[in-house]
Design a protein around this motif. Structure first.
Motif, mmCIF file in Angstrom:
data_model
loop_
_atom_site.group_PDB
_atom_site.id
_atom_site.type_symbol
_atom_site.label_atom_id
_atom_site.label_comp_id
_atom_site.label_asym_id
_atom_site.label_seq_id
_atom_site.Cartn_x
_atom_site.Cartn_y
_atom_site.Cartn_z
ATOM 1 N N HIS A 13 0.833 -1.188 0.000
ATOM 2 C CA HIS A 13 0.000 0.000 0.000
ATOM 3 C C HIS A 13 0.878 1.251 0.000
ATOM 4 C CE1 HIS A 13 -3.622 -2.328 0.586
ATOM 5 N NE2 HIS A 13 -3.100 -2.915 1.660
ATOM 6 N N LEU A 14 0.212 2.378 -0.175
ATOM 7 C CA LEU A 14 0.882 3.669 -0.106
ATOM 8 C C LEU A 14 0.844 4.159 1.330
ATOM 9 C CD1 LEU A 14 1.939 6.334 -1.544
ATOM 10 C CD2 LEU A 14 -0.474 7.002 -1.635
ATOM 11 N N PHE A 15 1.960 4.733 1.810
ATOM 12 C CA PHE A 15 2.030 5.265 3.164
ATOM 13 C C PHE A 15 2.582 6.698 3.125
ATOM 14 C CE2 PHE A 15 2.577 0.657 3.363
ATOM 15 C CZ PHE A 15 1.545 0.297 4.219
ATOM 16 N N PRO A 16 1.696 7.687 2.966
ATOM 17 C CA PRO A 16 2.169 9.078 2.992
ATOM 18 C C PRO A 16 2.816 9.369 4.343
ATOM 19 C CG PRO A 16 -0.089 8.945 2.161
ATOM 20 C CD PRO A 16 0.242 7.599 2.741
ATOM 21 N N GLN A 17 3.952 10.017 4.340
ATOM 22 C CA GLN A 17 4.669 10.311 5.590
ATOM 23 C C GLN A 17 4.549 11.791 5.965
ATOM 24 O OE1 GLN A 17 5.696 7.937 7.497
ATOM 25 N NE2 GLN A 17 5.325 6.296 6.006
ATOM 26 N N PHE A 18 5.110 12.669 5.151
ATOM 27 C CA PHE A 18 4.977 14.099 5.420
ATOM 28 C C PHE A 18 5.278 14.877 4.144
ATOM 29 C CE2 PHE A 18 9.224 12.758 6.694
ATOM 30 C CZ PHE A 18 10.060 13.686 6.092
ATOM 31 N N GLY A 19 4.714 16.079 4.064
ATOM 32 C CA GLY A 19 4.873 16.910 2.884
ATOM 33 C C GLY A 19 5.831 18.064 3.109
ATOM 34 N N PHE A 20 6.041 18.854 2.072
ATOM 35 C CA PHE A 20 6.981 19.981 2.138
ATOM 36 C C PHE A 20 6.521 21.049 3.122
ATOM 37 C CE2 PHE A 20 7.715 18.442 -2.299
ATOM 38 C CZ PHE A 20 9.024 18.030 -2.117
ATOM 39 N N ASN A 21 5.232 21.130 3.379
ATOM 40 C CA ASN A 21 4.709 22.155 4.286
ATOM 41 C C ASN A 21 4.790 21.772 5.751
ATOM 42 O OD1 ASN A 21 3.956 24.048 2.371
ATOM 43 N ND2 ASN A 21 1.953 23.124 2.039
ATOM 44 N N ASP A 22 5.061 20.508 6.043
ATOM 45 C CA ASP A 22 4.865 20.027 7.404
ATOM 46 C C ASP A 22 5.976 20.388 8.374
ATOM 47 O OD1 ASP A 22 2.453 18.976 6.743
ATOM 48 O OD2 ASP A 22 3.187 16.959 6.382
ATOM 49 N N TYR A 23 7.215 20.333 7.948
ATOM 50 C CA TYR A 23 8.326 20.564 8.867
ATOM 51 C C TYR A 23 9.326 21.531 8.237
ATOM 52 C CZ TYR A 23 6.279 16.364 10.842
ATOM 53 O OH TYR A 23 5.393 15.457 11.341
ATOM 54 N N ARG A 24 9.746 22.519 9.004
ATOM 55 C CA ARG A 24 10.618 23.564 8.465
ATOM 56 C C ARG A 24 11.978 23.641 9.152
ATOM 57 N NH1 ARG A 24 7.947 26.870 5.001
ATOM 58 N NH2 ARG A 24 6.380 25.611 3.969
ATOM 59 N N THR A 25 12.246 22.761 10.107
ATOM 60 C CA THR A 25 13.573 22.716 10.720
ATOM 61 C C THR A 25 14.164 21.336 10.509
ATOM 62 O OG1 THR A 25 12.852 21.938 12.909
ATOM 63 C CG2 THR A 25 12.793 24.331 12.503
ATOM 64 N N LYS A 26 15.482 21.271 10.509
ATOM 65 C CA LYS A 26 16.130 19.983 10.315
ATOM 66 C C LYS A 26 15.769 19.012 11.426
ATOM 67 C CE LYS A 26 20.359 19.927 8.863
ATOM 68 N NZ LYS A 26 21.831 20.018 8.784
ATOM 69 N N THR A 27 15.714 19.509 12.659
ATOM 70 C CA THR A 27 15.381 18.648 13.797
ATOM 71 C C THR A 27 14.019 17.990 13.618
ATOM 72 O OG1 THR A 27 16.711 19.997 15.304
ATOM 73 C CG2 THR A 27 15.019 18.594 16.290
ATOM 74 N N ASP A 28 13.033 18.781 13.197
ATOM 75 C CA ASP A 28 11.688 18.229 13.005
ATOM 76 C C ASP A 28 11.647 17.231 11.855
ATOM 77 O OD1 ASP A 28 10.729 19.704 15.102
ATOM 78 O OD2 ASP A 28 9.893 21.310 13.857
ATOM 79 N N VAL A 29 12.371 17.530 10.761
ATOM 80 C CA VAL A 29 12.401 16.604 9.629
ATOM 81 C C VAL A 29 13.052 15.286 10.038
ATOM 82 C CG1 VAL A 29 13.380 16.176 7.339
ATOM 83 C CG2 VAL A 29 12.352 18.395 7.852
#
Length: 453
Positions: A84-100
């Motif tokens: 199946h497909l498992f979306p994880q996160f998009g470009f808008n979701d995290y803006r710091t390296k730590t969060d990514v």
């Protein structure tokens, strides 16, 4: 490409990466400032052992750790796939390296019994790179596909293995057609080299990478190779030509001339879970209002919220300046409940964008509808939307989170360009300017004849 510059950059990259790895960990490299929108497409099928999956995720972690991640630097998105497909996160979701990096470390090994690569690539071009979802038209798009085998539809689609591979090629071609670069990394003996070359951008010798196993993938040499190609070689490659548009500064100036009646329709159902989450929606709305000139002769703003029942928060004529409108928005409270969008749309039509409550003729009637799920009564919602569309209202639909319904969002909006989707409430701020730009495109400039209700 300037040959001397390329050699110097490559040399600095090699020495710095080697030093970072020799120290036992990556350190952010100040020279690796290539601004890219980078999407990882990650195989999580059961042919990958648990220990190898950890090595694969360590590879992704280390690559990101060497990039300059930020709102105005590199943005990162990810999707995984197996049966199946498992979306994880998009470009808008995290803006710091730590969060990514935290999000990457949270990606699970699904261990599915198929390898439906085409689903993940379809998601990449239809969702991750869709307008309004954080991809920037003036930045190079890069996709890194990681897989240990050939496309295998299993028993989930009416496709043979060959047809599945063809579908993967088709989806990859759509990504490349939009100007994105694809790196295809094949791990182990089960990969199909022909398929990898078809997925990757040209030339194959630069964009296809083959390794013998996950230990080699997680090696310094392979990490250096990908970083060098993404940080140095693509750095000097022109980004895809964006569509003709204005600069952000011009957009804001033009929006100061907007003459419109705008209503915000806000979902405050229980699926938001906390008032803190709802406040993220309110912060987004106040950020949009900040771009507008609010007055009785320019832009008028109203708002309502909905769950089990709709509740009018303020009408178009209740507040006549930006500060008062923003203050009123910030006072809206979260209660929870179901998602009766149909009732909210009825209130919008009868008490919101209605002449009896201050809306104006010869002025665009605009509604921004923000929801995190599907409506409780879809049939009633369709009927209300039909009524609104016959009135020529301009509807923007913003879907938030994993439970959003793309089909319903498309029905809400008058135009596909009026649909925005974000993976979480944290992603709303990143689409603010895009929304404002599209709202401002509907402007009517003063002076016009305004008929009082």
């Amino acid at each position: 490409m300037d040959v001397l510059r390329f050699v110097l950059l490559s040399f600095v990259l090699l020495i710095s990466v080697s030093n970072g790895m020799a120290a036992g960990r990556f350190k952010r490299a100040p020279y690796c400032k290539t601004r890219i929108d980078l999407a990882f497409v990650i195989d999580s099928s059961r042919s990958i052992s648990r220990s190898d999956f950890k090595k694969q995720m360590q590879f992704v972690n280390d690559i990101v750790d060497f990039l300059d991640v930020g709102s105005d630097e590199t943005r990162v998105a990810a999707v995984s796939f197996s049966n199946h497909l498992f979306p994880q996160f998009g470009f808008n979701d995290y803006r710091t390296k730590t969060d990514v990096l935290t999000a990457i470390n949270g990606i699970k090994h699904s261990m599915g019994d198929a390898t439906r690569t085409y689903l993940a690539l379809e998601h990449t071009h239809q969702k991750l790179f869709a307008p309004g979802n954080g991809e920037r038209p003036d930045v190079v798009d890069v996709v890194v596909v990681l897989t240990d085998g050939a496309t295998n539809p299993g028993s989930y689609d009416r496709l043979t293995g060959s047809q599945g591979k063809q579908q993967t090629q088709k989806e990859a071609a759509l990504i490349k057609d939009r100007g994105a670069y694809i790196f295809a990394i094949g791990v182990g003996r089960g990969v199909d080299v022909k398929e990898l070359n078809g997925i990757s951008s040209d030339p194959d010798q630069r964009f296809t990478i083959q390794v013998s196993g996950f230990s080699e993938l997680n090696s310094d040499e392979v990490k250096q190779m990908l970083l060098k190609r993404a940080c140095v070689e693509i750095e000097t490659t022109p980004a895809p030509t964006p569509p003709p548009t204005t600069t952000p500064a011009q957009r804001v100036v033009e929006c100061n001339e907007l003459l419109a009646d705008i209503f915000f329709v806000l979902d405050h159902s229980s699926s938001l879970k906390t008032e803190g989450n709802f406040n993220k929606t309110l912060n987004f709305v106040t950020g949009v209002i900040d771009y507008l000139h609010v007055s009785p002769t320019e832009t008028q703003v109203g708002a309502l919220k909905f769950s089990n029942i709709p509740e009018m928060q303020f009408h178009l004529t209740d507040y006549t300046d930006k500060q008062d409108v923003a203050s009123a928005v910030s006072r809206i409270k979260w209660k929870g409940g179901n998602t009766f969008l149909d009732k909210a749309l009825r209130m919008l039509r009868t008490e919101g964008l209605n002449k009896a409550y201050g809306s104006r003729e010869n002025v665009p009637q605009i509604a921004v509808i923000i929801t995190d799920g599907v409506s409780t009564d879809p049939y009633a919602t369709k009927l209300e939307l039909k009524r609104l569309h016959t009135l020529n209202y301009i509807l923007f639909a913003i879907g938030v989170g994993p439970d959003r319904n793309p089909e319903e969002l498309a029905r809400i909006a008058n135009n596909p360009n009026n649909v925005f989707e974000v993976e979480s409430l944290n992603g709303l701020q990143a689409i603010r300017e895009s929304l404002v730009t599209r709202i401002c495109a509907k402007r009517v400039r003063a002076p016009v004849e305004i008929k009082k209700p």
